[in-house]
Design a protein around this motif. Sequence first.
Motif, short mmCIF file in Angstrom:
data_model
loop_
_atom_site.label_atom_id
_atom_site.label_comp_id
_atom_site.label_asym_id
_atom_site.label_seq_id
_atom_site.Cartn_x
_atom_site.Cartn_y
_atom_site.Cartn_z
N LEU A 4 0.85 -1.37 -0.11
CA LEU A 4 0.01 -0.06 0.13
C LEU A 4 1.06 1.39 0.12
O LEU A 4 0.35 2.32 -0.50
CB LEU A 4 -0.86 0.01 1.20
N SER A 5 2.02 1.04 0.81
CA SER A 5 3.01 2.30 0.48
C SER A 5 3.50 2.55 -0.74
O SER A 5 3.56 3.75 -1.21
CB SER A 5 4.08 1.88 1.76
N TYR A 6 3.69 1.46 -1.24
CA TYR A 6 4.23 1.63 -2.92
C TYR A 6 3.17 2.14 -3.60
O TYR A 6 3.36 3.03 -4.53
CB TYR A 6 4.82 0.22 -3.45
N ILE A 7 2.04 1.80 -3.52
CA ILE A 7 1.01 2.19 -4.45
C ILE A 7 0.81 3.79 -4.15
O ILE A 7 0.50 4.59 -4.89
CB ILE A 7 -0.38 1.65 -4.02
N THR A 8 0.84 4.14 -2.95
CA THR A 8 0.86 5.63 -2.56
C THR A 8 2.12 6.26 -3.16
O THR A 8 1.62 7.50 -3.90
CB THR A 8 0.93 6.14 -0.90
N LEU A 9 3.08 5.78 -3.24
CA LEU A 9 4.34 6.39 -3.67
C LEU A 9 4.18 6.65 -5.28
O LEU A 9 4.32 7.59 -6.12
CB LEU A 9 5.53 5.86 -3.63
N SER A 10 3.54 5.52 -6.03
CA SER A 10 3.41 5.61 -7.55
C SER A 10 2.13 6.19 -7.92
O SER A 10 1.78 6.34 -9.18
CB SER A 10 3.49 4.16 -7.92
N LEU A 11 1.06 6.56 -7.11
CA LEU A 11 0.18 7.23 -7.44
C LEU A 11 0.08 8.36 -8.34
O LEU A 11 -0.52 8.48 -9.34
CB LEU A 11 -0.88 7.64 -6.00
N PRO A 12 0.92 9.30 -8.07
CA PRO A 12 0.98 10.55 -8.88
C PRO A 12 1.11 9.91 -10.45
O PRO A 12 0.76 10.74 -11.51
CB PRO A 12 2.36 11.38 -8.49
N TYR A 13 2.28 8.97 -10.53
CA TYR A 13 2.71 8.70 -11.90
C TYR A 13 1.52 7.72 -12.53
O TYR A 13 1.07 7.96 -13.84
CB TYR A 13 3.95 8.20 -11.96
N MET A 14 1.37 6.86 -11.93
CA MET A 14 -0.09 5.84 -12.22
C MET A 14 -1.28 6.82 -12.85
O MET A 14 -1.74 6.45 -13.93
CB MET A 14 -0.32 4.98 -11.31
N TYR A 15 -1.70 7.74 -12.03
CA TYR A 15 -2.80 8.39 -12.15
C TYR A 15 -2.80 9.44 -13.28
O TYR A 15 -3.67 9.02 -14.26
CB TYR A 15 -3.38 9.14 -10.91
#
Length: 262
Positions: free
Chosen positions: A136-147
Amino acid sequence: MKTNRLLAWVAIAIGVVYFIVPLIGTFEFSLRMRRGEYSFDAYQSVFSDMQFRATFGYSMLMAFFTIIFGILLVVPTAYWVRLRLPQIRPVVEFITLLPLVIPAIVIVFGYLRLYNSSSFIPLTNSTSGTNALLMLSYITLSLPYMYRAIDTAMRSIDVATLTEAAESLGARWPTIMFRCIFPNVMSGVLSGAFITFAIVMGEFTMAALLNRPAFGPYLQLVGANKAYEPSALAIIAFAITWLSMGLLQLVSRLQKTAPRKA
């Protein structure tokens, strides 16, 4: 005109020197493990290290789950915001930018306070729970790029028309999402996936503070205790990042040439 072209070539040359020369020096140093001659002993030492295999495999697995759950979170969110709730788009964009503003160490300490052994959701009480928290922490970090990658891909298609056409044929929400939307934003999904993979493979702070056997903490450990292996690991890490960037460029080109699915 000639002056501008000359200045452009000078800028390119400076960039090449700035980025390539240190990399060449690192690669050359990684070949000096055997005294008096060049060899790949440092790379052999790295690849034969059981801890390298374990940490690399662990980070690969975490990257896979991060990408899958990140896609399942972001694609429906971006679709719903664009189709039904365009007025909250600035709020969603602001939220997705927060991981770029808030340091990773602050985020992980917040997670530790929220999900420690004395909380309502004690994820840190078990190995599987801590792994889920790290994902979940990794999802948070990648959120700006993924979104942004997915949202950009979604801008190039007519979401409303695709949805109306699918609904007129009797399709339900899961069918619309996985048969109509996903195929048309696949380039954005893959772009976000490659960036997420590079982030997960090199991330140190969250994995170290959660005490998980990830590749990032292993890089730091080897760098603090050995001489030539860190240079070899640096080259390997660069290769992973460059491979991800190369695949990202390939996907971007395919996005421009591929026809849209109706």
